[in-house]
Design an enzyme around this catalytic site. Structure first.
Site, mmCIF file in Angstrom:
data_model
loop_
_atom_site.group_PDB
_atom_site.id
_atom_site.type_symbol
_atom_site.label_atom_id
_atom_site.label_comp_id
_atom_site.label_asym_id
_atom_site.label_seq_id
_atom_site.Cartn_x
_atom_site.Cartn_y
_atom_site.Cartn_z
ATOM 1 N N GLY A 1 0.830 -1.193 0.000
ATOM 2 C CA GLY A 1 0.000 0.000 0.000
ATOM 3 C C GLY A 1 0.856 1.231 0.000
ATOM 4 O O GLY A 1 2.063 1.157 -0.198
ATOM 5 N N GLY A 2 0.229 2.362 0.192
ATOM 6 C CA GLY A 2 0.922 3.634 0.115
ATOM 7 C C GLY A 2 2.074 3.714 1.100
ATOM 8 O O GLY A 2 3.112 4.270 0.788
ATOM 9 N N GLY B 1 3.743 1.135 2.669
ATOM 10 C CA GLY B 1 4.743 0.093 2.741
ATOM 11 C C GLY B 1 4.243 -1.268 2.337
ATOM 12 O O GLY B 1 3.292 -1.397 1.579
ATOM 13 N N VAL C 1 3.535 -5.516 3.432
ATOM 14 C CA VAL C 1 3.306 -6.491 4.490
ATOM 15 C C VAL C 1 3.799 -7.861 4.016
ATOM 16 O O VAL C 1 3.431 -8.315 2.936
ATOM 17 C CB VAL C 1 1.811 -6.570 4.859
ATOM 18 C CG1 VAL C 1 1.612 -7.598 5.954
ATOM 19 C CG2 VAL C 1 1.303 -5.226 5.316
ATOM 20 N N ASP D 1 -9.291 5.742 12.277
ATOM 21 C CA ASP D 1 -9.250 5.345 10.867
ATOM 22 C C ASP D 1 -10.037 4.053 10.682
ATOM 23 O O ASP D 1 -9.537 3.089 10.112
ATOM 24 C CB ASP D 1 -7.804 5.207 10.404
ATOM 25 C CG ASP D 1 -7.684 5.275 8.877
ATOM 26 O OD1 ASP D 1 -8.687 5.643 8.220
ATOM 27 O OD2 ASP D 1 -6.615 4.972 8.347
#
Ligand SMILES: *[C@@H]1O[C@H](CO)[C@@H](O)[C@H](O)[C@H]1NC(C)=O
Ligand SMILES: *[C@@H]1O[C@H](CO)[C@@H](O)[C@H](O)[C@H]1NC(C)=O
Ligand SMILES: *[C@@H]1O[C@H](CO)[C@@H](O)[C@H](O)[C@H]1NC(C)=O
Ligand SMILES: *[C@@H]1O[C@H](CO)[C@@H](O)[C@H](O)[C@H]1NC(C)=O
Ligand SMILES: *[C@@H]1O[C@H](CO)[C@@H](O)[C@H](O)[C@H]1NC(C)=O
Ligand SMILES: *[C@@H]1O[C@H](CO)[C@@H](O)[C@H](O)[C@H]1NC(C)=O
Ligand SMILES: *[C@@H]1O[C@H](CO)[C@@H](O)[C@H](O)[C@H]1NC(C)=O
Ligand SMILES: *[C@@H]1O[C@H](CO)[C@@H](O)[C@H](O)[C@H]1NC(C)=O
Ligand SMILES: *[C@@H]1O[C@H](CO)[C@@H](O)[C@H](O)[C@H]1NC(C)=O
Ligand SMILES: *[C@@H]1O[C@H](CO)[C@@H](O)[C@H](O)[C@H]1NC(C)=O
Length: 759
Positions: free
Chosen positions: A439-440, A442, A444, A555
């Site tokens: 994702g933006g 980093g 996983v 979030d």
């Protein structure tokens, strides 16, 4: 004999030359400049991607394995110079193909000519039948007639019906005609309807040219690309030299809607990972496109390529440093600066105001110096050869973390600090095959610890001091919380250049995938949806009220709710969360969160309260009910924001038209209605009007066991329920691939606004 052969050859040569020069002059005037080849692959490997001046993008192709189906077969005739492209094996010449779904072909024009004795001397009424599901573009083309005693028709088939339209062009003298005016004097134009795939032209005369023969003895009719033809009085005579004019055709795939096409994944033409599907406004079938931030051919398997916005300063808005991400970019400020780094935002600012900076800087400097000196002293004595690892340890907030962890030592379940070699071993040296999400912020990785525990390891992309703060924050919060519906943090590693977080591995992906991936959504039953909602509400309620210090998640979104193999919800990503001191009920903070989920009141006031999580949870609840994304630029403007759309649907009592199929089929209407009313109350604009997370959790718990307890009154419950139209949603959105629990994928989803007056 030899002489004669030569003469013949020369005659043939001149004929060839004149004919090619005349045709090239007519086509060059019409098709403007040839489209240059784009800077990404458009055809399948080992396939011809250009024929003469025409790009041949897949699904079109010139040989067997190169095209999608017979309809997209192109004959490239190399005997011409430059070579020419023809539709299938016909004589219809193509001069341009665009991936936007248009192609340009050359179509014969009709003519009707008379001699001075009022008798017709030549006549042609050409026609064109397009291959299935190619349609004449109704906005770019016009049916046009040129002549002074003439009327004509264009007729044929659209859908399965006939159509006919036409116009009249008259004039008495050449002076009547005006340059550029095509409104009936010597020239007339009319539009053609949508969905036309068969075009036949007919020309007729009123008086057989008796009265105008002196200056006009032919009429002409054609369907032409509007921009390629401007009337001039000279055209009454010079059109005789023109054989063909360009016409714009719309092409699409198949004859079904996007939704129907997605049912059959083997023939679904939007093959690229990120490609999306849409229905053209004219014609049948569907088309594909690469979403914003990507470019390429969406019909090829890896066709949509990420645009590196950082390479082109007009594509990004970064003041100093730009970091490219999949589908977007991030602005980064260099060391010693702060701000959002955006030219249209706060940019990169060096430090704070001077006085404050001096005071704060001095104090901070002394503290940091002391800390660093002390720590360095200890460390150097302990292990000299580990200098490198230790540097990263400091950079990654190790001291801060250690201190905070030591203070919380009494709690039994503190996170472990892993060494980098341990994690390298666990992930096979961060092998790409171990990546389970990107994702933006980093990547996983999946990892296997020596004790055979499977873990998920989150690795940040950039080393940014602001993110270090978030990272420490997440460690602190997660190490405090111990709840079966919260992703468990096992530990972290500070010795690498970017910090690594180690979590328990949740096997089944995110709720976002399960709701928005078509295949997965089908097996997500109503009961499971309700269970996930109940568990999520439960854990948020726990965070708000039961945890030792209240925590606001900040979030909440479906991408941050992970599911294990029993579909138990696990809330994740506490990077943005806040601990609320017990004597405070609201906090002034930077507005942070994800568009589509963001509490409008919080956005306006910067006052963070628990009710902001309630709002975001309401959006997740609506996602579960409707299967729609919280924010989708594929939907019409007024439906873009799911929360607002849902509220207006509730107001109009049309709820049952937008529910997800499973919910309609399996859900008890009254309970579904209750959940919807609960979601509505969570989405109240005023935070005070929203229920607390505890009340929401109790209500859902009650609905789950089917008890009668109710917090909200269902005033308008059982109306409209007979209208359970199972008719498909025309706006089905293609699953957006794997999304991780780490942050935001593109700039338009993420916002960080400043608080008034700064920190
Ligand atoms: C190419 O065009 C020439 C001249 O019009 C024609 O004779 C020939 O058959 C064409 N070749 C193919 C492969 O269509
Ligand atoms: C074009 O192809 C179709 C089928 O492939 C065939 O029936 C037709 O005769 C061909 N036309 C020409 C002009 O070769
Ligand atoms: C029409 O007029 C043109 C000159 O304006 C002339 O060259 C041509 O032969 C005429 N056509 C007929 C069929 O009379
Ligand atoms: C027109 O008709 C006259 C007699 O009717 C004939 O002599 C003349 O050849 C015709 N002209 C043409 C161009 O057909
Ligand atoms: C025009 O010509 C056609 C045959 O060519 C004839 O039948 C018709 O009567 C003529 N019309 C006029 C108005 O002369
Ligand atoms: C119409 O006439 C103008 C002026 O001579 C010319 O430039 C243009 O090419 C003509 N249009 C066509 C389609 O031939
Ligand atoms: C178009 O789709 C319908 C079903 O939606 C199918 O029955 C029909 O055969 C299709 N037509 C063509 C030409 O593929
Ligand atoms: C799916 O597409 C394949 C390939 O085009 C076709 O053979 C098959 O019949 C299709 N299946 C359905 C259910 O439409
Ligand atoms: C028709 O052509 C115009 C211009 O080429 C294009 O903008 C439009 O999208 C086309 N219409 C459809 C339905 O594709
Ligand atoms: C940068 O992007 C703009 C806007 O898309 C484009 O017009 C321009 O050609 C690009 N420049 C380069 C060097 O690619």
């Amino acid at each position: 004999m030899i002489m004669g052969f030569h003469v013949l050859q020369i005659i043939l040569l001149t004929v060839a030359l004149t004919s090619s020069s005349s045709s090239s002059s007519s086509s060059s005037s019409s098709s403007a400049a040839a489209t240059p080849p784009p800077n990404f692959p458009i055809a399948k490997p080992n396939c011809l991607n250009r024929c003469g001046n025409v790009n041949i993008p897949f699904p079109f192709g010139t040989t067997d394995d190169c095209y999608e189906s017979e309809n997209f077969f192109i004959t490239c005739n190399q005997t011409f110079n430059p070579p020419k492209a023809f539709l299938k094996n016909s004589s219809i010449e193509i001069t341009d193909i665009s991936l936007d779904g248009q192609l340009r072909l050359l179509q014969f024009i009709a003519h009707d000519c008379y001699n001075r004795n009022r008798t017709r001397v030549s006549y042609s009424d050409p026609w064109i039948y397009l291959p299935v599901f190619f349609t004449v573009n109704n906005t770019a083309n016009k049916f046009t007639i040129v002549g002074c005693d003439t009327y004509g028709f264009v007729s044929g088939r659209r859908l399965n019906r006939n159509y006919q339209t036409g116009c009249t062009a008259m004039c008495d003298a050449e002076d009547d005609l005006a340059e550029g005016s095509c409104t009936g004097l010597g020239c007339c134009q009319t539009s053609i309807p949508k969905e036309v795939w068969r075009v036949e032209l007919t020309l007729k005369s009123y008086e057989n040219y008796s009265y105008v023969w002196g200056f006009n003895n032919c009429s002409y009719g054609f369907v032409v690309e509007e921009s390629a033809f401007t009337f001039s009085p000279k055209n009454l005579t010079n059109l005789r030299n023109v054989e063909r004019l360009p016409m714009v055709i719309d092409w699409a795939i198949g004859n079904g809607s996007c939704k129907e096409a997605q049912m059959n994944s083997s023939s679904y033409a939007c093959r690229s990972v990120n490609s999306k599907c849409y229905k053209p406004s004219n014609g049948y079938g569907y088309r594909c496109y690469c979403p914003e931030g990507y470019q390429g051919n969406p019909y090829l398997v890896h066709g949509c390529k990420d645009i590196d916005e950082c390479q082109n300063s007009s594509l990004n808005i970064c003041e100093k440093k730009c970091v490219n991400t999949a589908g977007g970019f991030q602005c980064v400020c260099p060391k010693g600066y702060h701000g959002d780094g955006r030219r249209d935002g706060r940019g990169c600012i060096r430090g704070e105001s001077l006085a404050y900076k001096l005071a704060a800087g001095f104090a901070l400097g002394v503290i940091i110096l002391l800390l660093a000196a002390c720590w360095l002293h200890l460390e150097l004595r302990r292990r000299r050869q580990n200098k490198m690892k230790q540097k990263f340890f400091v950079q990654n907030g190790g001291i801060l973390l250690q201190e905070k962890l030591i203070r919380r030592e009494r709690s039994s379940d503190t996170a472990k600090i892993f060494s980098s070699s341990e994690l390298q071993k666990a992930t096979d040296n961060f092998n790409n095959s171990m990546i389970i999400g990107q994702g933006g912020y980093g990547t996983v990785y999946k990892g296997l610890l020596p004790d055979n525990r499977i873990v998920a390891i989150k690795k940040s992309k950039v080393v940014d001091p602001n993110q270090i703060e978030q990272f420490v924050n997440e460690v602190i919060i997660l190490s405090q919380v111990n709840h079966r519906n919260v992703v468990k943090l096992l530990g972290c590693c500070l010795e690498t250049q970017v910090p690594l977080l180690v979590y328990e591995f949740i096997s089944n992906g995110t709720l976002f995938e399960h709701v928005h991936n078509k295949a997965k959504a089908r097996s997500l039953s109503w009961e499971t949806r309700l269970k996930i909602a109940t568990e999520t509400a439960g854990v948020l309620s726990y965070l708000h009220s039961s945890a030792s210090t209240p925590i606001i998640h900040r979030d909440v979104k479906s991408a941050n709710i992970l599911l294990d193999h029993t579909f138990t919800a696990k809330v994740s990503d506490f990077g943005a969360s806040k601990l609320v001191p017990l004597d405070q009920t609201q906090l002034s903070t930077m507005v942070q969160g994800t568009f589509g989920y963001l509490d409008p009141e919080y956005m306006q006031t910067n006052q963070l309260t628990e009710k902001s999580d309630v709002y975001s949870f309401g959006v997740v609840l609506v996602e579960l009910l409707t299967g729609m994304k919280a924010l989708s630029y594929d939907r019409p403007e007024e439906e873009r924001n799911l929360a607002n759309f849902f509220l207006s649907v509730m107001k109009q009592e049309r709820l049952f038209q937008i529910l997800e199929d499973n919910v309609v089929r399996e859900g008890n209407k009254e309970r579904v209605m209750k959940v919807a009313v609960l979601a509505k109350s969570c989405l109240n604009v005023r935070g005070d009007d929203r229920p607390s997370m505890k009340e929401v959790a109790m209500e859902l718990e009650g609905l789950k066991v089917g008890a009668k307890h109710s917090w909200v009154q269902t005033e308008n419950s059982a109306q409209d329920m007979e209208s359970l139209l199972s008719e498909g949603f025309s706006g089905y959105i293609n699953g957006a691939g794997y999304s991780t629990s780490i942050g935001f994928d593109s700039l338009r989803d993420q916002i960080i606004l400043p608080v008034d007056g700064g920190r």
